[in-house]
Every structure is written in C-alpha cells, then in structure tokens.
Design a protein around this motif. Structure first.
Motif, PDB file in Angstrom:
ATOM      1  N   GLU A 253       0.900  -1.216  -0.017  1.00 24.40           N
ATOM      2  CA  GLU A 253      -0.231  -0.041   0.062  1.00 24.40           C
ATOM      3  C   GLU A 253       0.708   1.316   0.070  1.00 24.40           C
ATOM      4  O   GLU A 253       0.704   2.308  -0.873  1.00 24.40           O
ATOM      5  N   ARG A 254       1.983   1.143   0.853  1.00 20.15           N
ATOM      6  CA  ARG A 254       2.872   2.486   0.765  1.00 20.15           C
ATOM      7  C   ARG A 254       3.512   2.949  -0.512  1.00 20.15           C
ATOM      8  O   ARG A 254       3.574   3.876  -1.031  1.00 20.15           O
ATOM      9  N   SER A 255       4.124   1.824  -1.035  1.00 22.21           N
ATOM     10  CA  SER A 255       4.916   1.992  -2.523  1.00 22.21           C
ATOM     11  C   SER A 255       3.816   2.380  -3.458  1.00 22.21           C
ATOM     12  O   SER A 255       4.212   2.883  -4.294  1.00 22.21           O
ATOM     13  N   GLU A 260       1.682   6.529  -7.064  1.00 18.72           N
ATOM     14  CA  GLU A 260       0.711   7.085  -7.584  1.00 18.72           C
ATOM     15  C   GLU A 260       0.865   8.643  -7.372  1.00 18.72           C
ATOM     16  O   GLU A 260       0.480   9.336  -8.341  1.00 18.72           O
ATOM     17  N   GLU A 261       1.306   8.925  -6.262  1.00 12.73           N
ATOM     18  CA  GLU A 261       1.358  10.331  -5.915  1.00 12.73           C
ATOM     19  C   GLU A 261       2.503  11.033  -6.786  1.00 12.73           C
ATOM     20  O   GLU A 261       2.303  12.331  -7.018  1.00 12.73           O
ATOM     21  N   ARG A 262       3.421  10.428  -7.022  1.00 16.14           N
ATOM     22  CA  ARG A 262       4.794  11.091  -7.659  1.00 16.14           C
ATOM     23  C   ARG A 262       4.219  11.020  -9.107  1.00 16.14           C
ATOM     24  O   ARG A 262       4.780  12.072  -9.875  1.00 16.14           O
ATOM     25  N   TRP A 263       3.709   9.912  -9.831  1.00 17.43           N
ATOM     26  CA  TRP A 263       3.726   9.680 -11.290  1.00 17.43           C
ATOM     27  C   TRP A 263       2.385   9.913 -11.597  1.00 17.43           C
ATOM     28  O   TRP A 263       2.199  10.228 -13.280  1.00 17.43           O
ATOM     29  N   ALA A 280       7.770  12.324   2.540  1.00 20.46           N
ATOM     30  CA  ALA A 280       8.740  12.302   3.669  1.00 20.46           C
ATOM     31  C   ALA A 280       7.871  12.910   4.707  1.00 20.46           C
ATOM     32  O   ALA A 280       7.876  12.045   5.814  1.00 20.46           O
ATOM     33  N   ALA A 281       7.355  13.877   4.707  1.00 23.97           N
ATOM     34  CA  ALA A 281       6.355  14.560   5.920  1.00 23.97           C
ATOM     35  C   ALA A 281       5.269  13.689   6.379  1.00 23.97           C
ATOM     36  O   ALA A 281       4.970  13.610   7.251  1.00 23.97           O
ATOM     37  N   VAL A 282       4.647  12.975   5.159  1.00 22.22           N
ATOM     38  CA  VAL A 282       3.433  11.971   5.396  1.00 22.22           C
ATOM     39  C   VAL A 282       3.783  10.964   6.193  1.00 22.22           C
ATOM     40  O   VAL A 282       3.329  10.354   7.161  1.00 22.22           O
ATOM     41  N   TYR A 283       5.194  10.418   5.769  1.00 22.84           N
ATOM     42  CA  TYR A 283       5.305   9.104   6.514  1.00 22.84           C
ATOM     43  C   TYR A 283       6.292   9.118   7.655  1.00 22.84           C
ATOM     44  O   TYR A 283       6.797   8.375   8.286  1.00 22.84           O
ATOM     45  N   GLY A 284       6.927  10.525   7.730  1.00 19.63           N
ATOM     46  CA  GLY A 284       7.811  10.713   8.948  1.00 19.63           C
ATOM     47  C   GLY A 284       8.928   9.980   8.583  1.00 19.63           C
ATOM     48  O   GLY A 284       9.938   9.624   9.596  1.00 19.63           O
TER      49      GLY A 284
END
Length: 309
Positions: A253-255, A260-263, A280-284
């Motif tokens: 799910e994370r990958s 999806e968010e990047r491309w 990075a801020a979303v996942y810490g």
C-alpha cells in the motif's frame, strides 16, 4: 505425278501463323475468303437456330481482317497491336453470338460497334494506371480529343506556342472541340491535362540519384494496418491501462501510494503530484528513504509488466 513433291493446299479457313509472329497472323487472316451475303445469312441462322459452332467459327474467321483494320486506328496509344487485335477478337465473338440475320444488316456493320467497344475498354484500363475517363461523355472526349487536336494544330501550324492555351490549343480551338463533342470547355482542358500527364513510378528505381524526388511509395504507404505495428499499438494500449493497473496491484500500500502520488496524480493547475519532501513529511521519514522506496517499487512494476508481456 510424284506425290512426295506435291503441295497440299492449306484450308483457307484455318489460321496457322508462326508462333508469336503478328505479321504471319495478319497475312493469314487476309487470306481467309469473305462471305457472300446469302452465305452469311445461312451461317447466322444455323448458329441461332441450331447452335452450330462450325457456323460461328466461319462467321468469326471471315471477319478477323476487320479486327486487324480497326486495331490500326488505335496504334497511337502506346499499346501493342497484338493486344488490341486480341481484345477486338473478343468483341467480334460477342457480336457473332448476338447477331440477328433477320435485321437486314450485314455482320460487318453490326460487329464494328462490338469490336471498338472492347478495344476502347482495354485502352482505358491500360493506357494509364489511373483511369482518365469514367463517364460516357469523358470516353467520347478521350477518344476524339487527340485526333481533333492534331487537326486543329495542322490548320494553324504557324501559331506560336505563346498563343496556345492550357490544353495546347488556342481558346477558340478549345471551344470548337467542346462544341463539336457537346462537352464543357473546362472538360476539354481537364482531359488534355490528364492525357498530357506523365506516368510516375510508384517505387524508386535501383539507380535513382539520392537527390531525386521521393518516390510515391514512400509517402503513400499506410502502415497503420501492418500486422507488426498493430500488435505493437495494442501492446502499448494495454501497458497504458490494464498493464499499469496490474503492476500497481503487485505493490504494498505504501509503495503504491508513493508511485501514484509521484507519477499518476495531476493537480487542477496542471502541476505534478507530491514531491519527495511532501511524502517524507506524510510518512515521517527522510526524502532519501522515499526515493529508495520509489526506486524499488518501479523495479518491481517493470518486472511485473515484463512477465505479463
């Protein structure tokens, strides 16, 4: 009398010229005797009433010289006389089959129409790769324009080329042709343009100069329906839809969200999705860690797509 030296006369109703020798054929058909009117009528009735093929053969053979004579009228179209004669013979046989001896006309008058019609059809099909005449009026113009043009040029041979119109004729002559053949002057100009146009080879010749114009085959070819290209296009469509979706399903799910968010996401203003620092801020985690996860996810997706290809 020595029978070994006797000359056996050849049946004048048989044509046995040397193979491939047109002159011999013409001499042979010229030697075939003509039919008297009464004999022609009797043979025609035998064919009509009894389907007598021997009578049909006599009628055809006696008029082969007519085909040869008519074929000479069409020697200016660059086609072999042998082919013209062959087509004319087809027309002659059609005429014999349809000839009615009770109409009060000789076969020679009736057959001329069929012979010329068959030769006309052959010329129109073979004189140019692209048809120059399709309607009845265009055919009449095609077969009469050349002789009329030469006739008018002969009448005004001293005319300077600068005074000739687009069709190689003066404006007055263009209107004379149009009036005589009952067509528009524009049709005369168009037909002469078609007839004057040179043939162009579809494919480049082996000895063509590199600076020569591109052959039509290079830009007229439609390769959209070529099997290999169709398969490639289908594969690209699959990769852009079902293939990508299947590859994304192979990720955690994370990958998947990172990819999806990047491309795959596009904002309303047309800009791209989230940056490495946003994720990075979303996942810490650090931006470098997001980049590593993204690289591993892309590698896994490529492997999935390769396996499904």
């Amino acid at each position: 009398m020595n029978t070994l030296n006797a000359v056996i006369p050849r049946d004048p109703w048989t044509v046995v010229p040397s193979l491939g020798n047109l002159d011999a054929y013409i001499r042979s058909v010229q030697a075939i005797p003509l039919l008297e009117a009464a004999e022609e009528q009797n043979l025609a009735r035998q064919l009509r009433d009894q389907n007598d093929l021997q009578a049909a053969s006599r009628l055809v053979m006696s008029h082969l010289r007519l085909v040869v004579s008519i074929s000479r009228q069409y020697m200016g179209y660059g086609l072999p006389q042998g082919d013209l004669i062959q087509e004319g013979n087809v027309g002659l046989m059609k005429a014999v089959k349809r000839f009615d001896p009770d109409q009060g006309v000789r076969l020679v008058s009736y057959a001329m129409h069929w012979i010329k019609a068959e030769i006309h059809e052959y010329i129109l099909k073979n004189w140019r790769m692209v048809k120059v005449a399709t309607t009845k009026a265009q055919r009449k113009l095609f077969f009469n324009l050349r002789s009329l043009k030469h006739q008018y040029k002969g009448e005004a041979a001293e005319a300077h080329e600068a005074h000739l119109g687009r069709a190689g004729l003066s404006e007055a002559d263009i209107h004379r042709v149009a009036t005589e053949l009952n067509v528009r002057p524009e049709d005369v100009i168009e037909m002469e343009t078609r007839m004057a146009g040179g043939d162009v080879a579809l494919e480049a010749q082996a000895d063509d100069d590199h600076d020569a114009p591109m052959a039509p085959a290079a830009y007229l070819a439609d390769d959209h329906h070529e099997p290999t290209r169709m398969i490639e296009a289908h594969h690209r469509d699959w990769l852009a839809s079902d293939g990508i979706q299947h590859a994304l399903e192979s990720l955690d799910e994370r990958s998947r969200r990172i990819v999806e968010e990047r491309w795959l996401k596009v904002n309303d203003d047309g800009s791209g999705g989230m940056t490495l620092h946003d994720l990075a801020a979303v996942y810490g985690v650090s931006a470098e860690r997001i980049r590593q996860i993204e690289a591993a996810a892309m590698k896994k997706m490529r492997k999935a797509l390769t396996e499904d290809a």
